[in-house]
Design a protein around this motif. Structure first.
Motif, PDB file in Angstrom:
ATOM      1  N   LEU A  33       0.798  -1.239   0.000  1.00  0.00           N
ATOM      2  CA  LEU A  33       0.000   0.000   0.000  1.00  0.00           C
ATOM      3  C   LEU A  33       0.823   1.277   0.000  1.00  0.00           C
ATOM      4  O   LEU A  33       0.391   2.290  -0.543  1.00  0.00           O
ATOM      5  CB  LEU A  33      -0.889   0.037   1.258  1.00  0.00           C
ATOM      6  N   ASP A  34       1.992   1.230   0.650  1.00  0.00           N
ATOM      7  CA  ASP A  34       2.696   2.474   0.941  1.00  0.00           C
ATOM      8  C   ASP A  34       4.165   2.350   0.529  1.00  0.00           C
ATOM      9  O   ASP A  34       4.941   1.610   1.137  1.00  0.00           O
ATOM     10  CB  ASP A  34       2.567   2.770   2.439  1.00  0.00           C
ATOM     11  N   HIS A  35       4.497   3.076  -0.524  1.00  0.00           N
ATOM     12  CA  HIS A  35       5.831   3.088  -1.107  1.00  0.00           C
ATOM     13  C   HIS A  35       6.940   3.299  -0.064  1.00  0.00           C
ATOM     14  O   HIS A  35       7.929   2.557  -0.033  1.00  0.00           O
ATOM     15  CB  HIS A  35       5.860   4.237  -2.122  1.00  0.00           C
ATOM     16  N   GLU A  36       6.764   4.290   0.792  1.00  0.00           N
ATOM     17  CA  GLU A  36       7.799   4.623   1.778  1.00  0.00           C
ATOM     18  C   GLU A  36       7.899   3.556   2.865  1.00  0.00           C
ATOM     19  O   GLU A  36       8.983   3.046   3.172  1.00  0.00           O
ATOM     20  CB  GLU A  36       7.512   5.994   2.418  1.00  0.00           C
ATOM     21  N   ALA A  37       6.743   3.232   3.463  1.00  0.00           N
ATOM     22  CA  ALA A  37       6.738   2.264   4.566  1.00  0.00           C
ATOM     23  C   ALA A  37       7.255   0.900   4.104  1.00  0.00           C
ATOM     24  O   ALA A  37       7.907   0.180   4.867  1.00  0.00           O
ATOM     25  CB  ALA A  37       5.331   2.129   5.143  1.00  0.00           C
ATOM     26  N   ALA A  38       7.002   0.563   2.835  1.00  0.00           N
ATOM     27  CA  ALA A  38       7.391  -0.754   2.311  1.00  0.00           C
ATOM     28  C   ALA A  38       8.900  -0.959   2.302  1.00  0.00           C
ATOM     29  O   ALA A  38       9.380  -2.098   2.260  1.00  0.00           O
ATOM     30  CB  ALA A  38       6.826  -0.950   0.901  1.00  0.00           C
ATOM     31  N   LYS A  39       9.653   0.149   2.358  1.00  0.00           N
ATOM     32  CA  LYS A  39      11.125   0.023   2.401  1.00  0.00           C
ATOM     33  C   LYS A  39      11.589  -0.725   3.648  1.00  0.00           C
ATOM     34  O   LYS A  39      12.658  -1.314   3.654  1.00  0.00           O
ATOM     35  CB  LYS A  39      11.772   1.410   2.336  1.00  0.00           C
ATOM     36  N   ASP A  40      10.771  -0.671   4.725  1.00  0.00           N
ATOM     37  CA  ASP A  40      11.105  -1.374   5.974  1.00  0.00           C
ATOM     38  C   ASP A  40      10.650  -2.830   5.974  1.00  0.00           C
ATOM     39  O   ASP A  40      10.811  -3.523   6.979  1.00  0.00           O
ATOM     40  CB  ASP A  40      10.412  -0.694   7.169  1.00  0.00           C
ATOM     41  N   SER A  41      10.022  -3.286   4.912  1.00  0.00           N
ATOM     42  CA  SER A  41       9.480  -4.646   4.914  1.00  0.00           C
ATOM     43  C   SER A  41      10.522  -5.640   4.430  1.00  0.00           C
ATOM     44  O   SER A  41      11.587  -5.265   3.939  1.00  0.00           O
ATOM     45  CB  SER A  41       8.248  -4.713   4.006  1.00  0.00           C
ATOM     46  N   LEU A  42      10.175  -6.922   4.549  1.00  0.00           N
ATOM     47  CA  LEU A  42      11.034  -7.994   4.030  1.00  0.00           C
ATOM     48  C   LEU A  42      11.294  -7.837   2.537  1.00  0.00           C
ATOM     49  O   LEU A  42      12.268  -8.348   2.013  1.00  0.00           O
ATOM     50  CB  LEU A  42      10.349  -9.347   4.229  1.00  0.00           C
ATOM     51  N   PHE A  43      10.380  -7.127   1.830  1.00  0.00           N
ATOM     52  CA  PHE A  43      10.450  -7.068   0.371  1.00  0.00           C
ATOM     53  C   PHE A  43      11.274  -5.892  -0.129  1.00  0.00           C
ATOM     54  O   PHE A  43      11.575  -5.797  -1.316  1.00  0.00           O
ATOM     55  CB  PHE A  43       9.034  -7.009  -0.210  1.00  0.00           C
ATOM     56  N   GLY A  44      11.610  -4.953   0.780  1.00  0.00           N
ATOM     57  CA  GLY A  44      12.485  -3.843   0.413  1.00  0.00           C
ATOM     58  C   GLY A  44      11.807  -2.744  -0.393  1.00  0.00           C
ATOM     59  O   GLY A  44      12.456  -1.762  -0.766  1.00  0.00           O
ATOM     60  N   GLY A  45      10.526  -2.893  -0.664  1.00  0.00           N
ATOM     61  CA  GLY A  45       9.813  -1.862  -1.420  1.00  0.00           C
ATOM     62  C   GLY A  45       8.398  -2.320  -1.718  1.00  0.00           C
ATOM     63  O   GLY A  45       8.056  -3.498  -1.487  1.00  0.00           O
ATOM     64  N   LEU A  46       7.590  -1.399  -2.211  1.00  0.00           N
ATOM     65  CA  LEU A  46       6.199  -1.722  -2.555  1.00  0.00           C
ATOM     66  C   LEU A  46       6.152  -2.891  -3.539  1.00  0.00           C
ATOM     67  O   LEU A  46       6.845  -2.868  -4.564  1.00  0.00           O
ATOM     68  CB  LEU A  46       5.527  -0.503  -3.197  1.00  0.00           C
ATOM     69  N   CYS A  47       5.340  -3.885  -3.247  1.00  0.00           N
ATOM     70  CA  CYS A  47       5.222  -5.033  -4.157  1.00  0.00           C
ATOM     71  C   CYS A  47       3.779  -5.508  -4.188  1.00  0.00           C
ATOM     72  O   CYS A  47       2.981  -5.205  -3.308  1.00  0.00           O
ATOM     73  CB  CYS A  47       6.166  -6.150  -3.735  1.00  0.00           C
ATOM     74  N   ALA A  48       3.451  -6.256  -5.229  1.00  0.00           N
ATOM     75  CA  ALA A  48       2.077  -6.706  -5.451  1.00  0.00           C
ATOM     76  C   ALA A  48       1.685  -7.804  -4.467  1.00  0.00           C
ATOM     77  O   ALA A  48       2.507  -8.673  -4.132  1.00  0.00           O
ATOM     78  CB  ALA A  48       1.924  -7.227  -6.881  1.00  0.00           C
ATOM     79  N   SER A  49       0.449  -7.803  -4.030  1.00  0.00           N
ATOM     80  CA  SER A  49      -0.127  -8.936  -3.307  1.00  0.00           C
ATOM     81  C   SER A  49       0.080 -10.211  -4.125  1.00  0.00           C
ATOM     82  O   SER A  49      -0.058 -10.205  -5.350  1.00  0.00           O
ATOM     83  CB  SER A  49      -1.626  -8.698  -3.129  1.00  0.00           C
ATOM     84  N   GLY A  50       0.410 -11.301  -3.451  1.00  0.00           N
ATOM     85  CA  GLY A  50       0.554 -12.573  -4.165  1.00  0.00           C
ATOM     86  C   GLY A  50      -0.721 -12.950  -4.915  1.00  0.00           C
ATOM     87  O   GLY A  50      -0.674 -13.500  -6.018  1.00  0.00           O
ATOM     88  N   TRP A  51      -1.869 -12.622  -4.326  1.00  0.00           N
ATOM     89  CA  TRP A  51      -3.143 -12.928  -4.986  1.00  0.00           C
ATOM     90  C   TRP A  51      -3.353 -12.022  -6.194  1.00  0.00           C
ATOM     91  O   TRP A  51      -4.032 -12.408  -7.156  1.00  0.00           O
ATOM     92  CB  TRP A  51      -4.297 -12.797  -3.995  1.00  0.00           C
ATOM     93  N   HIS A  52      -2.797 -10.827  -6.135  1.00  0.00           N
ATOM     94  CA  HIS A  52      -2.848  -9.942  -7.305  1.00  0.00           C
ATOM     95  C   HIS A  52      -2.012 -10.530  -8.446  1.00  0.00           C
ATOM     96  O   HIS A  52      -2.431 -10.511  -9.612  1.00  0.00           O
ATOM     97  CB  HIS A  52      -2.345  -8.552  -6.906  1.00  0.00           C
ATOM     98  N   THR A  53      -0.855 -11.091  -8.098  1.00  0.00           N
ATOM     99  CA  THR A  53      -0.030 -11.740  -9.129  1.00  0.00           C
ATOM    100  C   THR A  53      -0.800 -12.911  -9.754  1.00  0.00           C
ATOM    101  O   THR A  53      -0.767 -13.105 -10.978  1.00  0.00           O
ATOM    102  CB  THR A  53       1.305 -12.205  -8.522  1.00  0.00           C
ATOM    103  N   CYS A  54      -1.527 -13.660  -8.930  1.00  0.00           N
ATOM    104  CA  CYS A  54      -2.388 -14.731  -9.474  1.00  0.00           C
ATOM    105  C   CYS A  54      -3.428 -14.147 -10.434  1.00  0.00           C
ATOM    106  O   CYS A  54      -3.675 -14.695 -11.515  1.00  0.00           O
ATOM    107  CB  CYS A  54      -3.106 -15.458  -8.340  1.00  0.00           C
ATOM    108  N   ALA A  55      -4.047 -13.044 -10.039  1.00  0.00           N
ATOM    109  CA  ALA A  55      -5.095 -12.437 -10.866  1.00  0.00           C
ATOM    110  C   ALA A  55      -4.512 -11.922 -12.185  1.00  0.00           C
ATOM    111  O   ALA A  55      -5.098 -12.124 -13.259  1.00  0.00           O
ATOM    112  CB  ALA A  55      -5.765 -11.302 -10.092  1.00  0.00           C
ATOM    113  N   MET A  56      -3.333 -11.275 -12.136  1.00  0.00           N
ATOM    114  CA  MET A  56      -2.704 -10.786 -13.368  1.00  0.00           C
ATOM    115  C   MET A  56      -2.340 -11.954 -14.276  1.00  0.00           C
ATOM    116  O   MET A  56      -2.475 -11.882 -15.506  1.00  0.00           O
ATOM    117  CB  MET A  56      -1.477  -9.940 -13.024  1.00  0.00           C
ATOM    118  N   THR A  57      -1.910 -13.058 -13.668  1.00  0.00           N
ATOM    119  CA  THR A  57      -1.588 -14.265 -14.439  1.00  0.00           C
ATOM    120  C   THR A  57      -2.847 -14.805 -15.121  1.00  0.00           C
ATOM    121  O   THR A  57      -2.814 -15.173 -16.308  1.00  0.00           O
ATOM    122  CB  THR A  57      -0.976 -15.323 -13.501  1.00  0.00           C
ATOM    123  N   MET A  58      -3.951 -14.846 -14.376  1.00  0.00           N
ATOM    124  CA  MET A  58      -5.213 -15.326 -14.965  1.00  0.00           C
ATOM    125  C   MET A  58      -5.609 -14.459 -16.143  1.00  0.00           C
ATOM    126  O   MET A  58      -6.101 -14.976 -17.158  1.00  0.00           O
ATOM    127  CB  MET A  58      -6.319 -15.322 -13.903  1.00  0.00           C
TER     128      MET A  58
END
Lengths: 164, 164
Positions: free
Chosen positions: B50-75
């Motif tokens: 959700l949040d570009h800045e806050a996501a820098k503190d996450s395991l992912f190092g930055g804003l990234c798509a929900s895994g379920w969103h990746t499934c939806a884009m794949t579909m």
């Protein structure tokens, strides 16, 4: 627009708090025709997810939600539950996902979870992996979807640093 | 708004056309920050979606798509491919879904499928089940997600009636 919690104000559930066999139920998600069609237009444009009349000729007998939409609605209930009770660090994946019954407009979905396994990480002493059986039911008590989900959780003494 | 194809003007791929080991690649889905946040607001409201800045503190190092969103884009890419080449009757489910790498804004995703197995239905002589290995890669060639997918297909001589 929901408020995004940031890394600093989140509550995490410690790995140690999970016990095999623990169960919880939560959520109440009302499925609407509008949302089924909106999701399908973007991600799953098959006629049985888009067109009320045409869907009568499908295997499902009527307009129904994309299976991936049901996953997304389930995640929405899981995140609400995490906001109340605490959260994981993320998920490496899902196993044995089965779309058992169609999800129709007017259905009210809820989630039932049972802890199947808890495994401390050998390579990373500050995390552990919890496997949950996830079942999603409609308001008639019919299970519409099942999967098993792995979640990564902090060890109680671990902190967030994942090096090591 | 995409045009919904109806039951009567759809092209189906016959079960017999699948051979174990067959491969295909398709799709080119550009992931945007706007869409990542829009999906997360509805279905996966965690700060790293959700949040570009806050996501820098996450395991992912930055804003990234929900895994379920990746499934939806794949579909979405799979449905586009079905519109070109023909489709299944539906899917009973997915196995061994793994979110291997974060999906970031600016990534361009594509799909790679390989037929793992083809099994005629014993109880319903007019259908068969095809198991595919599905891999989703970004524009750098990094596999971001994998799963195996089961699809139900018409037998060449079967017709749509599933009774029997």
């Amino acid at each position: 627009m929901k408020m995004a919690k940031t890394a600093s104000n989140l509550k995490y559930i410690p790995f140690e708090s999970f016990k095999i066999g623990q169960k919880q139920s939560f959520g109440s998600y009302e499925v609407t025709e509008h949302e089924i069609i909106e999701f399908a237009n973007k991600y799953d444009a098959q006629f049985f997810h888009l067109d009320h009349e045409a869907a009568k000729d499908s295997l499902f007998g009527g307009l129904c939600a994309s299976g991936w939409h049901t996953c997304a609605m389930t995640m929405s209930m899981m995140v609400e539950n995490m906001d109340l009770h605490g959260r994981s660090l993320g998920s490496p994946g899902i196993d044995s996902l089965r779309w058992l019954r169609p999800v129709y407009p007017g259905d009210i979905l809820s989630v039932h979870m049972e802890v199947l396994d808890t495994v401390p990480s050998k390579s990373r002493p500050n995390i552990g992996v919890v496997t949950n059986k996830v079942s999603v039911s409609n308001h008639k008590g019919v299970v519409v979807m099942e999967f098993t989900s792995k979640g990564i959780f902090r060890r109680a003494e671990g902190g967030l640093g994942l090096a090591g």
